[in-house]
Design a protein around this motif. Structure first.
Motif, PDB file in Angstrom:
ATOM      1  N   GLU A 157     -37.256 -39.503 -29.324  1.00 32.63           N
ATOM      2  CA  GLU A 157     -37.654 -38.271 -28.644  1.00 32.63           C
ATOM      3  C   GLU A 157     -37.537 -37.045 -29.565  1.00 32.63           C
ATOM      4  N   ARG A 158     -38.563 -36.224 -29.607  1.00 35.00           N
ATOM      5  CA  ARG A 158     -38.526 -34.944 -30.338  1.00 35.00           C
ATOM      6  C   ARG A 158     -39.173 -33.889 -29.456  1.00 35.00           C
ATOM      7  N   SER A 159     -38.424 -32.821 -29.146  1.00 34.68           N
ATOM      8  CA  SER A 159     -38.991 -31.721 -28.340  1.00 34.68           C
ATOM      9  C   SER A 159     -39.534 -30.644 -29.264  1.00 34.68           C
ATOM     10  N   ARG A 160     -40.620 -30.018 -28.865  1.00 38.28           N
ATOM     11  CA  ARG A 160     -41.136 -28.860 -29.614  1.00 38.28           C
ATOM     12  C   ARG A 160     -40.330 -27.619 -29.249  1.00 38.28           C
ATOM     13  N   THR A 161     -40.318 -26.622 -30.103  1.00 44.29           N
ATOM     14  CA  THR A 161     -39.587 -25.402 -29.736  1.00 44.29           C
ATOM     15  C   THR A 161     -40.330 -24.700 -28.608  1.00 44.29           C
ATOM     16  N   SER A 162     -39.571 -23.983 -27.777  1.00 42.90           N
ATOM     17  CA  SER A 162     -40.200 -23.268 -26.667  1.00 42.90           C
ATOM     18  C   SER A 162     -41.143 -22.190 -27.212  1.00 42.90           C
ATOM     19  N   GLU A 163     -40.801 -21.579 -28.356  1.00 42.58           N
ATOM     20  CA  GLU A 163     -41.671 -20.549 -28.935  1.00 42.58           C
ATOM     21  C   GLU A 163     -43.041 -21.132 -29.218  1.00 42.58           C
ATOM     22  N   SER A 164     -43.074 -22.323 -29.818  1.00 43.04           N
ATOM     23  CA  SER A 164     -44.373 -22.867 -30.202  1.00 43.04           C
ATOM     24  C   SER A 164     -45.164 -23.306 -28.961  1.00 43.04           C
ATOM     25  N   VAL A 165     -44.476 -23.822 -27.938  1.00 42.64           N
ATOM     26  CA  VAL A 165     -45.186 -24.198 -26.695  1.00 42.64           C
ATOM     27  C   VAL A 165     -45.765 -22.945 -26.026  1.00 42.64           C
ATOM     28  N   ILE A 166     -44.934 -21.904 -25.908  1.00 41.29           N
ATOM     29  CA  ILE A 166     -45.389 -20.675 -25.235  1.00 41.29           C
ATOM     30  C   ILE A 166     -46.532 -20.021 -26.026  1.00 41.29           C
ATOM     31  N   ALA A 167     -46.402 -20.029 -27.362  1.00 40.58           N
ATOM     32  CA  ALA A 167     -47.459 -19.423 -28.182  1.00 40.58           C
ATOM     33  C   ALA A 167     -48.777 -20.177 -27.983  1.00 40.58           C
ATOM     34  N   GLU A 168     -48.702 -21.505 -27.929  1.00 35.91           N
ATOM     35  CA  GLU A 168     -49.934 -22.277 -27.738  1.00 35.91           C
ATOM     36  C   GLU A 168     -50.533 -21.985 -26.355  1.00 35.91           C
ATOM     37  N   ALA A 169     -49.673 -21.934 -25.339  1.00 36.41           N
ATOM     38  CA  ALA A 169     -50.162 -21.683 -23.974  1.00 36.41           C
ATOM     39  C   ALA A 169     -50.779 -20.282 -23.862  1.00 36.41           C
ATOM     40  N   ARG A 170     -50.124 -19.294 -24.462  1.00 36.38           N
ATOM     41  CA  ARG A 170     -50.679 -17.924 -24.427  1.00 36.38           C
ATOM     42  C   ARG A 170     -52.029 -17.864 -25.127  1.00 36.38           C
ATOM     43  N   GLY A 171     -52.096 -18.500 -26.285  1.00 35.15           N
ATOM     44  CA  GLY A 171     -53.344 -18.518 -27.056  1.00 35.15           C
ATOM     45  C   GLY A 171     -54.469 -19.129 -26.227  1.00 35.15           C
TER      46      GLY A 171
END
Ligand code: 5AD
Ligand code: SF4
Length: 428
Positions: A157-171
Motif C-alpha cells: 500500500e502507498r498513499s498519495r499526499t493529500s496536497e497532490s490529490v487536492i491539486a489534481e482535483a482542483r485542476g
C-alpha cells in the motif's frame, strides 16, 4: 482502476511524442493492459496475444502491462516471444525510460520490481471522459485475503499526499470536470503521508468542498476499515454520492475467517446498519464469491440469507478462481466447478428479483442525472443517478442540442432489473 491506469500510460506516451491510432493494425507499438484477478481475465490476454501474433513480423512492438505482466514476469517472453516489454503497475513511474529502451532496440524490457514507495503521479493523464474523472489516492494493498492476487501484483500500500490529490482535483474542476471518482484497492485505509496526516473521511470531505465539484464517488472499500466517520462525512455533504460499494464476499463468518477478511458477518452488518440509519438513503452494492474452498451448502445459504437481509441495489458475483501465490491454493475441500456454477446462478437469480423490487420503488420519484450519452434509435438520453443507476430518459429537446455533461432532474416512469426509464422533469 485498470481503465485509469491505461489513461495514465496513454498520457505518458502522448507526452513522449507518440500518437494514438484508431485500429491496432495501424499501430507500431501495441500495449495490452491486463488483469489477473480471475483466471478468465488472464486467459483472454494470452488468446489475444496469440491472435495478434500473425502481425508480429510486420515490425510491430508488443508490450504486456498490468497484473498478468507482474504475475508471469519474464515467462511471458517465452510464452509469447513477440512481446518486447513486460511491466507491472508498480513500475509505471519508469514507463518513460522503458519506452526509450524500446526505441533503442532492446527487445527484453522489464519493469517488475514491487519494491517501491512511489505512486504514479502523472500530470499527463489522457482522460477518456470530459465530465467524469478518476483520481488514484492509494495504490497496492496490505491486506492478505486468501483468494486474492492483488497484493502480489500491485505491491504494498502507498498513499498519495493529500496536497497532490487536492491539486489534481482542483485542476480537474477548473477544467470543467464535475464528477470525480477516488480510486484505490482499499481507499478506506488511505493515510496522508504528509504532515497533515488526513484519513480517508477527511480527504473525502475536503475533495467534496472543492468549488465546481458536483459529484464525488469512491471505490473500493474494505469493511474492516470502513469507519463511521466516512458515513458522517457523506451525510454532511450531498456532493458525496448516494452510493457505497462494500464488498462482503460471503455471508458466512466461517468462510470469512477462512478468507482472512478480518471481519465477521455481524461486524459487516453493523456497517450496513450505519448506512441504513444514515440521514440519506444510500444505494448499497457488493461483491460475492461463491465456491470458496470449504464453502458448504449451509455457508452458501448464509450468503443468500445476507442478500435478503441487506437488499443490495446491485452486486458483482464470481466463482472462486484459484490464483497463484495465494493462501487459498493450499486449502482443501474444493467446491466442484458445476456446483460453483449452480451457486452463482442461484445468487444472480435471487439478486435479480431483489433489484426488480428495489428499482420499482423509485417509480414516480425524481432523480438528478448526469447526462452521459444518447440512444439515437430509442430517442432517449442516457443518464446516471447519484445512486449509480442508469436512467434513460426522454426530453423535449431530442434535437440537435447535446445534453451530455448536464445535470437534470428526471421523473422515473418505469424500471427493470438493471436500469430505470424516465422523462425529463424540466424543459431546458
Ligand atoms: N476468485 C473469484 N473472485 C475473486 N475476486 C478477487 N479475487 C478472486 C478470486 N480469486 C473478486 C472479489 C473482489 C472482486 C474485485 O473480485 O469479489 O471483491
Ligand atoms: Fe485483494 Fe483483499 Fe486487498 Fe481487496 S483487500 S485487493 S480482496 S487482498
Amino acid at each position: 482502476m485498470n481503465v485509469h491506469d491505461s489513461e495514465k500510460v496513454i498520457g505518458t506516451l502522448l507526452q513522449q511524442g507518440y500518437s494514438q491510432v484508431e485500429e491496432p493494425e495501424d499501430a507500431g507499438l501495441v500495449l495490452y493492459n491486463t488483469c489477473s484477478i480471475r483466471d478468465k481475465a488472464e486467459q483472454k490476454v494470452f488468446n489475444r496475444l496469440q491472435n495478434f501474433k500473425r502481425d508480429a513480423g510486420k515490425g510491430k512492438v508488443f508490450g504486456v502491462l498490468g497484473c498478468v505482466a507482474q504475475q508471469e514476469g519474464e515467462k511471458i517472453f517465452d510464452r509469447a516471444p513477440h512481446v518486447s516489454l513486460v511491466c507491472g503497475s508498480a513500475s509505471y513511474t519508469r514507463f518513460g525510460e522503458m519506452l526509450v529502451q524500446l526505441e533503442a532496440g532492446n527487445r527484453r524490457v522489464t519493469g517488475l520490481s514491487l519494491d517501491t514507495e512511489d505512486t504514479f503521479d502523472t500530470p499527463f493523464t489522457r482522460r477518456d471522459n470530459p465530465h467524469r474523472a478518476y483520481i488514484t489516492i492509494i495504490e497496492g494493498c496490505d491486506k492478505s485475503c486468501a483468494y486474492c492476487v492483488v497484493p502480489f501484483t500491485r505491491g504494498p500500500e502507498r498513499s498519495r499526499t493529500s496536497e497532490s490529490v487536492i491539486a489534481e482535483a482542483r485542476g480537474l474542476a477548473e477544467r470543467g470536470y464535475t464528477e470525480i471518482q477516488l480510486l484505490g484497492q482499499n481507499v478506506n485505509s488511505y493515510r496522508d503521508p504528509s504532515p497533515a496526516g488526513w484519513d480517508f473521511a477527511t480527504l473525502l470531505a475536503r475533495v467534496a468542498e472543492i468549488p465546481g465539484m458536483r459529484r464525488v464517488r469512491y471505490t473500493t472499500s474494505h469493511p474492516r476499515d470502513f469507519v463511521k466517520s466516512i458515513v458522517d462525512a457523506m451525510d454532511s455533504n450531498e456532493v458525496l454520492c448516494d452510493h457505497v460499494h462494500l464488498p462482503v464476499q460471503s455471508g458466512s463468518s466461517k468462510v470469512l475467517a477462512a478468507m482472512d477478511r478480518l471481519y465477521t458477518r455481524d461486524e459487516y452488518m453493523r456497517r450496513i446498519e450505519w448506512l441504513k440509519t444514515a440521514r440519506r438513503r444510500y444505494a448499497l452494492t457488493t461483491d460475492i464469491i461463491v465456491g470458496f474452498p470449504g464453502e458448504t451448502e449451509r455457508d452458501f445459504q448464509d450468503t443468500l440469507d445476507l442478500l435478503d437481509e441487506v437488499q443490495y441495489d446491485s452486486l458483482f458475483s464470481f466463482k472462486y478462481s484459484p490464483r497463484p501465490n495465494t493462501a487459498a491454493l493450499a486449502m482443501e475441500d474444493r467446491v466442484a466447478e458445476d456446483e460453483k456454477q449452480r451457486r452463482l446462478i442461484v445468487v444472480q437469480e435471487k439478486q435479480r428479483a431483489i433489484q426488480i423490487r428495489r428499482n420499482a420503488e423509485l417509480i414516480g420519484g425524481i432523480q438528478e442525472v448526469l447526462v452521459e450519452g444518447r440512444h439515437q434509435a430509442l430517442g432517449q438520453w442516457i443518464g446516471r443517478t447519484s445512486c449509480n443507476r442508469t436512467l434513460n430518459f426522454t426530453h423535449p429537446d431530442i434535437g440537435e442540442t447535446s445534453l451530455v455533461g448536464q445535470y437534470l432532474p428526471v421523473r422515473v416512469t418505469r424500471s427493470g432489473p438493471n436500469s430505470l426509464v424516465g422523462e425529463s422533469a424540466t424543459v431546458v
